[in-house]
Design an enzyme around this catalytic site. Structure first.
Site, PDB file in Angstrom:
ATOM      1  N   VAL A 166       0.831  -1.213   0.000  1.00  0.00           N
ATOM      2  CA  VAL A 166       0.000   0.000   0.000  1.00  0.00           C
ATOM      3  C   VAL A 166       0.866   1.264   0.000  1.00  0.00           C
ATOM      4  O   VAL A 166       1.905   1.315   0.656  1.00  0.00           O
ATOM      5  CB  VAL A 166      -0.994  -0.015   1.197  1.00  0.00           C
ATOM      6  CG1 VAL A 166      -0.305  -0.254   2.508  1.00  0.00           C
ATOM      7  CG2 VAL A 166      -1.836   1.248   1.247  1.00  0.00           C
ATOM      8  N   VAL A 167       0.392   2.246  -0.781  1.00  0.00           N
ATOM      9  CA  VAL A 167       1.033   3.569  -0.837  1.00  0.00           C
ATOM     10  C   VAL A 167      -0.052   4.596  -0.543  1.00  0.00           C
ATOM     11  O   VAL A 167      -1.183   4.484  -1.049  1.00  0.00           O
ATOM     12  CB  VAL A 167       1.656   3.822  -2.234  1.00  0.00           C
ATOM     13  CG1 VAL A 167       2.129   5.264  -2.383  1.00  0.00           C
ATOM     14  CG2 VAL A 167       2.812   2.861  -2.481  1.00  0.00           C
ATOM     15  N   TYR A 225       1.072  -4.945 -11.018  1.00  0.00           N
ATOM     16  CA  TYR A 225       1.934  -6.116 -10.812  1.00  0.00           C
ATOM     17  C   TYR A 225       2.460  -6.678 -12.129  1.00  0.00           C
ATOM     18  O   TYR A 225       3.561  -7.230 -12.163  1.00  0.00           O
ATOM     19  CB  TYR A 225       1.191  -7.188 -10.004  1.00  0.00           C
ATOM     20  CG  TYR A 225       0.951  -6.745  -8.574  1.00  0.00           C
ATOM     21  CD1 TYR A 225       2.024  -6.604  -7.693  1.00  0.00           C
ATOM     22  CD2 TYR A 225      -0.318  -6.440  -8.113  1.00  0.00           C
ATOM     23  CE1 TYR A 225       1.823  -6.175  -6.387  1.00  0.00           C
ATOM     24  CE2 TYR A 225      -0.528  -6.016  -6.810  1.00  0.00           C
ATOM     25  CZ  TYR A 225       0.541  -5.882  -5.949  1.00  0.00           C
ATOM     26  OH  TYR A 225       0.349  -5.455  -4.666  1.00  0.00           O
TER      27      TYR A 225
END
Ligand SMILES: CC(C)(COP(=O)(O)OP(=O)(O)OC[C@H]1O[C@@H](n2cnc3c(N)ncnc32)[C@H](O)[C@@H]1OP(=O)(O)O)[C@@H](O)C(=O)NCCC(=O)NCCS
Length: 152
Positions: free
Chosen positions: A92-93, A133
């Site tokens: 997570v960012v 991804y």
């Protein structure tokens, strides 16, 4: 990125877990900030308590945090048997810093860790971030099904 510092924590992140340590081993209320990061930026990790997060850290093999000065702005962790299988979790960012390359930094740091790179295969689950991804080398697998025993 300027002013962003990356921490690759020691196994089970004792400094973060027990003392909330951030960059330069300074106390930064890291657990509260991690809980906040999950709450604000994920769909799957909104209701985690601090005790649960502590346990989660204690049982993770590789843990990365990203800090913008005193703010915890990124997180990722992995579990691995160091031979056959590794799994990435909770990448997570913080919303305000997304699309600036930080997610990529977190995943690459996890993949480059020797406990993860020792595993034959690296797995992860994603709902909305396939393209993120894919550009890191992951492929969608259509031959296998994700099976879940829901207990909650
Ligand atoms: C998914 C997430 C971790 C990506 O982090 P990020 O810092 O925004 O990603 P990066 O800037 O490192 O992205 C690198 C590249 O991945 C691709 N990418 C990233 N997010 C993407 C998206 N939402 N859709 C399509 N491609 C994406 C792009 O190719 C991007 O390069 P570009 O910015 O030059 O186009 C972040 O968006 C996030 O925290 N989302 C909310 C939580 C979440 O869903 N986590 C994934 C759980 S499996």
């Amino acid at each position: 990125m300027k002013d962003i510092s990356l921490i690759k924590h020691a196994y089970s992140a004792p400094g973060l877990r027990l003392f909330g340590l951030g960059p330069d081993f300074q106390p930064m209320k890291g657990l509260e900030k991690l809980q906040f990061l999950f709450n604000q930026n994920t769909l799957w990790a909104k209701d985690r308590t601090r005790d649960q997060i502590k346990k989660m850290l204690a049982n993770s093999n590789v843990i990365i945090t990203l800090w913008n000065n005193r703010d915890l702005v990124g997180f990722g962790r992995a579990t691995t048997d160091q031979v056959y299988r590794a799994v990435l979790w909770d990448i997570v960012v913080s919303k305000d810093l997304q699309r600036a390359g930080l997610g990529k930094v977190i995943v690459e740091e996890l993949l480059n860790d020797k406990k993860i790179s020792a595993a034959e295969k690296v797995y992860l689950m994603t709902t909305d971030s396939k393209d993120f991804y894919k550009q890191l080398g992951f492929k969608v697998n259509i031959n296998q099904s994700l099976m879940i025993l829901n207990k909650k």
